[in-house]
Design an enzyme around this catalytic site. Structure first.
Site, PDB file in Angstrom:
ATOM      1  N   LYS A  91     -31.741 -27.995 -44.330  1.00 26.41           N
ATOM      2  CA  LYS A  91     -30.376 -28.031 -43.833  1.00 26.41           C
ATOM      3  C   LYS A  91     -30.408 -27.883 -42.315  1.00 26.41           C
ATOM      4  CE  LYS A  91     -26.150 -28.130 -45.737  1.00 26.41           C
ATOM      5  NZ  LYS A  91     -25.735 -28.814 -46.980  1.00 26.41           N
ATOM      6  N   VAL A 192      -8.773 -28.504 -49.875  1.00 22.00           N
ATOM      7  CA  VAL A 192      -8.547 -29.863 -50.392  1.00 22.00           C
ATOM      8  C   VAL A 192      -8.849 -30.893 -49.310  1.00 22.00           C
ATOM      9  CG1 VAL A 192      -6.966 -29.283 -52.250  1.00 22.00           C
ATOM     10  CG2 VAL A 192      -6.051 -29.528 -49.947  1.00 22.00           C
ATOM     11  N   GLY A 193      -9.985 -30.684 -48.636  1.00 21.90           N
ATOM     12  CA  GLY A 193     -10.420 -31.614 -47.613  1.00 21.90           C
ATOM     13  C   GLY A 193     -11.289 -32.715 -48.170  1.00 21.90           C
ATOM     14  N   HIS A 197      -9.835 -32.992 -52.262  1.00 17.17           N
ATOM     15  CA  HIS A 197      -8.739 -33.903 -52.600  1.00 17.17           C
ATOM     16  C   HIS A 197      -9.161 -34.919 -53.659  1.00 17.17           C
ATOM     17  CE1 HIS A 197     -10.476 -36.909 -49.812  1.00 17.17           C
ATOM     18  NE2 HIS A 197      -9.668 -37.787 -50.363  1.00 17.17           N
TER      19      HIS A 197
END
Length: 363
Positions: A91, A192-193, A197
């Site tokens: 990462k 809800v990005g 969403h």
């Protein structure tokens, strides 16, 4: 106190002595001309080149950024192992507010650092980075996935991430209520990005009652304008206390499950897209003590990494979706292993992943 290298002593302790360490390589990157400050952490290459996204975030300190990179890289090793991928875990984090400092020059500089690792680390999108950013990074680094279809990539990996979480949620419903459908279940989605969403769309299509919250009003409005029937909670604190909540889906940043939130959580299942949801190892026992089923985050949110890994071999969406659909079976297998071994689901998932990595090292 700092070491002669300038790295905080506790970070070095984490790397070399703690159970959360064991990382093969950590690279600190700086390009003063562009303002780039980044950390690339490679946890394991036992199964193959490390694969994981690039997070662009305004960390409070360099120490916090390093700690996040280490935790996320370790999580990717387990995620890739459980997804059946021939990749280890890595990462990267870029320090700073992407809305303030992200630039073409900075992304190109970052690409050069990734390229300098010679393929030991393959990057992709994460919080704060997007397909367009990966197209820029790829101009300096061929070990870049999550690119646009116009540039030979697979596009937005959030689509299959959400699909995989939905499959994990269906498996959780099967385990708790004996039926994989979410019809009639009340599901709370925090965040809800990019992924959240899409998850909401799956839930509504399956007949779920959905409650959402997000710190960004435009993200909430995007859903409520299209689906006026979706309820909105004032914040996450209100969401987790929602009366009659069946499932809680943390889909923002990590650490959503802590001593305080678990104590007031009304849901019977936790299954979401966020990475590193458990604030500390003892949280899952607290969930179990309250008879709340936890679907391990790195298992259910693996749809995105399945997609970007496939991109390296010529992307095929149907092939990826078929593989992501297996998250349903994998999640059920983890619940069964947890029951057989008398341990929480996250511990069961860890055992399965560690076994696969150990077998690869012996080959």
């Amino acid at each position: 106190m700092t070491h002669v290298t300038g790295a905080p002593v506790d970070v070095l302790h984490t790397l070399f002595q703690s159970e959360q360490g064991g990382h093969e390589q950590v690279v600190l990157c700086q390009d003063r001309a562009s303002g780039l400050k980044a950390v690339i952490a490679i946890h394991s290459t036992a199964l193959g080149p490390a694969l994981g996204g690039t997070r662009f975030y305004p960390y409070a300190s360099e120490k916090e950024a390093v700690a996040d990179a280490l935790n996320l890289a370790r999580g990717m090793s387990y995620k890739n192992a459980m997804a059946g991928l021939d990749h280890g875990g890595g990462k990267a984090v870029v320090i700073g507010d992407p809305e303030q400092i992200k630039s073409e020059e900075l992304l190109l500089a970052y690409g050069r650092f990734v390229a300098s690792l010679g393929g030991r680390y393959v990057t992709a999108c994460d919080v704060g980075t997007y397909v367009a950013d990966m197209d820029v990074v790829a101009r300096e680094c061929r070990w870049t996935t999550g690119r646009s279809p116009e540039n030979g990539g697979a596009g937005d990996s959030s689509v299959l991430t959400a699909f995989g979480v939905f499959q994990g949620m269906r498996a959780s419903a099967q385990h708790v209520w004996g039926d994989p459908t979410l019809r009639g279940r009340k599901v709370g989605v925090a965040g809800v990005g990019k992924v959240g969403h899409y998850l909401v769309e799956h839930l509504l299509s399956d007949g779920a009652e959905v409650v959402i919250t997000d710190v960004r009003e435009d993200s909430v409005r995007r859903i409520t304008d299209k689906h006026p029937g979706v309820a909105v909670a004032a914040d996450t604190e209100a969401l987790i206390r929602t009366e009659g909540l069946d499932i809680y889906a943390p889909c923002a940043l990590g650490g959503a499950l802590n001593d305080e939130s678990v104590a007031v959580l009304t849901a019977k299942v936790v299954c979401g897209a966020a990475n590193n949801q458990l604030a500390h190892p003892g949280v899952e026992k607290d969930l179990a003590d309250r008879s709340i089923l936890y679907a391990p985050d790195y298992v259910v949110n693996a749809g995105g990494v399945i997609q970007v890994a496939d991109e390296l071999n010529g992307f095929d969406f149907d092939r990826c979706k078929a593989k992501a659909s297996k998250i349903f079976d994998t999640t059920l297998a983890i619940f069964a292993r947890a029951k057989d071994d008398g341990i929480p689901p996250a511990a069961a998932a860890d055992r399965i992943a560690e076994q696969r990595m150990a077998e690869a090292r012996r080959r």
